[in-house]
Design a protein around this motif. Structure first.
Motif, short mmCIF file in Angstrom:
data_model
loop_
_atom_site.label_atom_id
_atom_site.label_comp_id
_atom_site.label_asym_id
_atom_site.label_seq_id
_atom_site.Cartn_x
_atom_site.Cartn_y
_atom_site.Cartn_z
N ALA A 167 8.79 4.93 -2.27
CA ALA A 167 8.62 4.13 -3.50
C ALA A 167 9.74 3.12 -3.67
N PHE A 168 10.97 3.49 -3.34
CA PHE A 168 12.08 2.54 -3.46
C PHE A 168 11.90 1.34 -2.53
N ASP A 169 11.53 1.62 -1.29
CA ASP A 169 11.32 0.53 -0.33
C ASP A 169 10.19 -0.39 -0.78
N ARG A 170 9.09 0.19 -1.24
CA ARG A 170 7.97 -0.62 -1.70
C ARG A 170 8.38 -1.50 -2.88
N PRO A 175 0.82 -1.22 0.00
CA PRO A 175 0.00 0.00 0.00
C PRO A 175 0.86 1.27 0.00
N LYS A 176 0.41 2.27 -0.75
CA LYS A 176 1.16 3.52 -0.83
C LYS A 176 1.05 4.35 0.44
N ASP A 177 0.06 4.11 1.27
CA ASP A 177 -0.11 4.89 2.48
C ASP A 177 0.75 4.38 3.63
N SER A 178 1.61 3.37 3.35
CA SER A 178 2.50 2.87 4.40
C SER A 178 3.62 3.88 4.63
N GLU A 238 8.37 -5.57 -3.13
CA GLU A 238 7.64 -6.28 -4.18
C GLU A 238 8.55 -7.26 -4.91
N ILE A 239 9.76 -6.82 -5.23
CA ILE A 239 10.68 -7.67 -5.99
C ILE A 239 11.16 -8.85 -5.16
N VAL A 240 11.61 -8.61 -3.92
CA VAL A 240 12.13 -9.74 -3.13
C VAL A 240 11.03 -10.69 -2.70
N SER A 241 9.77 -10.23 -2.65
CA SER A 241 8.68 -11.16 -2.32
C SER A 241 8.46 -12.16 -3.45
N GLU A 242 8.85 -11.80 -4.65
CA GLU A 242 8.74 -12.70 -5.80
C GLU A 242 10.03 -13.47 -6.05
N ASP A 243 11.18 -12.85 -5.75
CA ASP A 243 12.47 -13.47 -6.01
C ASP A 243 13.42 -13.15 -4.87
#
Length: 153
Positions: A11-14, A4-7, A18-23
């Protein structure tokens, strides 16, 4: 995973999450290239995300079919007592059953939903009868068997 963007993350952290959750095995150099940062600040952000508990760990995803663990059942569990002490006792005990891949407390007609993976229905029946049904405060169970897993993580 969509972050979520409201966290409290930028943007870099998000994007890192996202990337490490997939790979989870992605090289820091590749990760840095994909998010548009140099290697050192990317590595520092990744380390901070781990230290702050956003990333809980890394693990291998195994192929259940190749391991002979194709049977997936969902057990709905109703407890006889839902006071905090009883819930804590159930939670602690259910974590010890290897075949239970997931356990969720549910707001609905039953108290918990368990995802149970076994080689076959016979083994599931043994786990249900010997382990799940004997967990603290279990009053009743009901089972649904998955015919096909369409999306799993």
């Amino acid at each position: 995973m969509q972050i979520p963007k409201d966290s409290q993350l930028d943007a870099f952290d998000r994007k890192i999450l996202e990337i490490v959750s997939e790979d989870g095995r992605i090289a820091v150099t590749e990760l840095a290239n994909r998010i548009g940062l140099s290697k050192t600040p990317c590595a520092a952000r990744l380390k901070r995300l781990i230290e702050e508990g956003y990333i809980l760990g890394f693990r291998a995803m195994l192929d259940p079919q190749k391991l002979g663990l194709e049977h997936v059942a969902f057990a709905e569990v109703t407890l006889s007592d839902t006071r905090e002490k009883a819930l804590a006792e159930f939670n602690q005990a259910v974590r010890k059953i290897r075949e239970v891949e997931e356990c969720h407390m549910i707001a609905g007609r039953f108290d918990y939903l368990l995802k149970v993976r076994t080689p076959n229905i016979r083994r599931y029946r043994e786990i249900l009868g010997e382990k799940i049904s004997s967990l603290p405060h279990v009053a009743s169970t009901s089972t649904s068997v998955a015919m096909q897993s369409v999306k799993e993580r």
